[in-house]
Motif scaffolding. Structure first.
Motif, mmCIF file in Angstrom:
data_model
loop_
_atom_site.group_PDB
_atom_site.id
_atom_site.type_symbol
_atom_site.label_atom_id
_atom_site.label_comp_id
_atom_site.label_asym_id
_atom_site.label_seq_id
_atom_site.Cartn_x
_atom_site.Cartn_y
_atom_site.Cartn_z
ATOM 1 N N SER A 146 11.730 -47.944 104.768
ATOM 2 C CA SER A 146 10.564 -48.028 103.893
ATOM 3 C C SER A 146 10.899 -47.454 102.515
ATOM 4 O O SER A 146 11.840 -46.668 102.370
ATOM 5 C CB SER A 146 9.394 -47.243 104.493
ATOM 6 N N VAL A 147 10.114 -47.839 101.523
ATOM 7 C CA VAL A 147 10.281 -47.295 100.173
ATOM 8 C C VAL A 147 10.143 -45.770 100.210
ATOM 9 O O VAL A 147 10.873 -45.042 99.510
ATOM 10 C CB VAL A 147 9.247 -47.928 99.212
ATOM 11 N N GLU A 165 12.692 -40.443 99.732
ATOM 12 C CA GLU A 165 13.017 -39.123 100.277
ATOM 13 C C GLU A 165 14.529 -38.884 100.219
ATOM 14 O O GLU A 165 14.990 -37.795 99.859
ATOM 15 C CB GLU A 165 12.511 -39.021 101.721
ATOM 16 N N ILE A 166 15.286 -39.922 100.560
ATOM 17 C CA ILE A 166 16.749 -39.816 100.475
ATOM 18 C C ILE A 166 17.168 -39.699 99.007
ATOM 19 O O ILE A 166 17.991 -38.861 98.633
ATOM 20 C CB ILE A 166 17.426 -41.054 101.105
ATOM 21 N N GLY A 167 16.571 -40.539 98.170
ATOM 22 C CA GLY A 167 16.934 -40.583 96.752
ATOM 23 C C GLY A 167 16.625 -39.312 96.001
ATOM 24 O O GLY A 167 17.293 -38.982 95.012
ATOM 25 N N ALA A 168 15.610 -38.564 96.464
ATOM 26 C CA ALA A 168 15.242 -37.305 95.799
ATOM 27 C C ALA A 168 16.364 -36.281 95.865
ATOM 28 O O ALA A 168 16.342 -35.284 95.144
ATOM 29 C CB ALA A 168 13.963 -36.745 96.422
ATOM 30 N N ASP A 215 7.237 -39.192 92.323
ATOM 31 C CA ASP A 215 6.678 -40.518 92.590
ATOM 32 C C ASP A 215 7.713 -41.371 93.326
ATOM 33 O O ASP A 215 8.763 -41.706 92.757
ATOM 34 C CB ASP A 215 6.303 -41.174 91.259
ATOM 35 N N PRO A 216 7.448 -41.725 94.594
ATOM 36 C CA PRO A 216 8.434 -42.501 95.371
ATOM 37 C C PRO A 216 8.894 -43.776 94.668
ATOM 38 O O PRO A 216 10.086 -44.097 94.667
ATOM 39 C CB PRO A 216 7.699 -42.822 96.678
ATOM 40 N N HIS A 217 7.944 -44.504 94.052
ATOM 41 C CA HIS A 217 8.316 -45.787 93.430
ATOM 42 C C HIS A 217 9.200 -45.569 92.208
ATOM 43 O O HIS A 217 10.126 -46.345 91.958
ATOM 44 C CB HIS A 217 7.060 -46.589 93.087
ATOM 45 N N LYS A 218 8.941 -44.484 91.465
ATOM 46 C CA LYS A 218 9.787 -44.194 90.298
ATOM 47 C C LYS A 218 11.195 -43.777 90.736
ATOM 48 O O LYS A 218 12.186 -44.138 90.105
ATOM 49 C CB LYS A 218 9.151 -43.087 89.446
ATOM 50 N N PRO A 235 13.774 -58.528 101.414
ATOM 51 C CA PRO A 235 12.710 -59.520 101.217
ATOM 52 C C PRO A 235 11.331 -59.043 101.669
ATOM 53 O O PRO A 235 10.315 -59.564 101.209
ATOM 54 C CB PRO A 235 13.183 -60.722 102.058
ATOM 55 N N GLU A 236 11.298 -58.035 102.535
ATOM 56 C CA GLU A 236 10.008 -57.584 103.069
ATOM 57 C C GLU A 236 9.337 -56.617 102.089
ATOM 58 O O GLU A 236 9.973 -55.680 101.604
ATOM 59 C CB GLU A 236 10.256 -56.869 104.404
ATOM 60 N N PRO A 237 8.052 -56.804 101.792
ATOM 61 C CA PRO A 237 7.358 -55.901 100.864
ATOM 62 C C PRO A 237 7.369 -54.458 101.384
ATOM 63 O O PRO A 237 7.234 -54.219 102.585
ATOM 64 C CB PRO A 237 5.916 -56.445 100.843
ATOM 65 N N GLY A 238 7.554 -53.516 100.461
ATOM 66 C CA GLY A 238 7.531 -52.104 100.832
ATOM 67 C C GLY A 238 8.792 -51.619 101.533
ATOM 68 O O GLY A 238 8.837 -50.493 102.038
ATOM 69 N N ARG A 239 9.818 -52.484 101.555
ATOM 70 C CA ARG A 239 11.080 -52.130 102.237
ATOM 71 C C ARG A 239 12.253 -52.281 101.266
ATOM 72 O O ARG A 239 12.225 -53.121 100.360
ATOM 73 C CB ARG A 239 11.321 -53.067 103.429
ATOM 74 N N VAL A 240 13.285 -51.482 101.500
ATOM 75 C CA VAL A 240 14.551 -51.637 100.784
ATOM 76 C C VAL A 240 15.674 -51.389 101.783
ATOM 77 O O VAL A 240 15.426 -50.964 102.923
ATOM 78 C CB VAL A 240 14.690 -50.643 99.600
ATOM 79 N N ARG A 241 16.871 -51.646 101.355
ATOM 80 C CA ARG A 241 18.036 -51.326 102.194
ATOM 81 C C ARG A 241 18.827 -50.234 101.497
ATOM 82 O O ARG A 241 18.970 -50.272 100.270
ATOM 83 C CB ARG A 241 18.879 -52.581 102.426
#
Length: 261
Positions: A161-162, A167-170, A177-180, A197-203
């Motif tokens: 999930s985003v 959380e990992i990216g922090a 802000d998670p999206h930022k 391709p799925e909304p709200g998801r990344v790899r």
């Protein structure tokens, strides 16, 4: 370029990395299941003492002495932690993984080593920098460290999930802000994120996040090696929890020493 070598032991395969050539070590395949570190240590160095943990997806890093002290207090079989740092020669330290990243570290001057279980939670909590801080407290210099990340789930197949990605990216980008945070991660030159391709998801490439954490400490890419194997996509060699949903693991271990011993 660091090379990875396959070894054969009585018909069973394990990997080693040229970056850690000064130490007996191995990233073992699922073929060794259900062997445990005391048996596997005999293969690496018959005289070494084996140490392992009950892994809890945290960032606690212990020494063998601390393990012994903890076990005296709690009267349990295994100490709760996700990292080990050796204190003297002939200590074989082990971590288990089945998609999470096994990280083995050696110090070319002191001969001391670390073994870490860095899943996404441990990575978010910076377990690798924690272990390096412990090595530095024991006299290590950053330039002397050699770090190998073993087979783990690759970014192209690791959907999260985003919120998890943030959380990992922090651990490498500051912000609330998670999206930022996710936007900033996407903008990095060697981004650990891939679109999904799925909304709200990344790899997310967890090994790349760990690499960026190491670079933030001042460690060069020449000191880091990443195994060219994905646990999820290599069923012939590795268990994958995401693929099989089974609680099976492969072990990764390294034996401390001093150069020339």
């Amino acid at each position: 370029m660091h090379t990875w070598h396959w070894h054969n032991w009585e018909g069973l395969s394990y990997l080693s990395c040229s970056l850690l050539k000064d130490w007996q070590h191995g990233f073992f395949t699922h073929q060794f299941w259900p062997m445990l570190p005391p048996e596997l240590t005999k293969l690496l160095h018959p005289e070494a003492s084996a140490y392992r943990l009950k892994q809890v997806h945290g960032n606690t890093v212990l020494t063998p002495q601390e393990i012994d002290q903890q076990l005296c207090l709690i009267e349990d079989d295994l100490a709760l932690a996700d990292g080990l740092v050796s204190e003297q020669p002939l200590q074989a330290i082990w971590v288990a993984s089945a998609d999470c990243t096994p990280v083995l570290i050696g110090d070319v001057q002191t001969g001391q080593v670390a073994a870490l279980h860095a899943g996404w939670r441990g990575t978010a909590k910076q377990i690798v920098p924690q272990a390096i801080a412990r090595l530095q407290a024991q006299g290590s210099k950053l330039d002397d460290l050699r770090i190998a990340m073993g087979p783990a789930i690759a970014g192209e197949v690791y959907q999260v999930s985003v919120e998890v990605a943030a959380e990992i990216g922090a651990s490498i980008i500051s912000g609330d802000d998670p999206h930022k945070i996710v936007q900033a991660l996407h903008a990095l030159p060697h981004s650990p994120l891939l679109a999904d391709p799925e909304p709200g998801r990344v790899r997310v490439d967890v090994r790349q996040v760990n690499t960026l954490q190491l670079q933030n400490l001042g460690i060069s890419v020449e000191q880091i090696a990443i195994a060219p194997y994905c646990t999820y996509q290599t069923p012939e060699h590795f268990f994958s929890y995401r693929r099989e949903q089974e609680k099976k693991v492969q072990w990764s271990g390294i034996v401390s020493g001093r150069i020339g011993e």
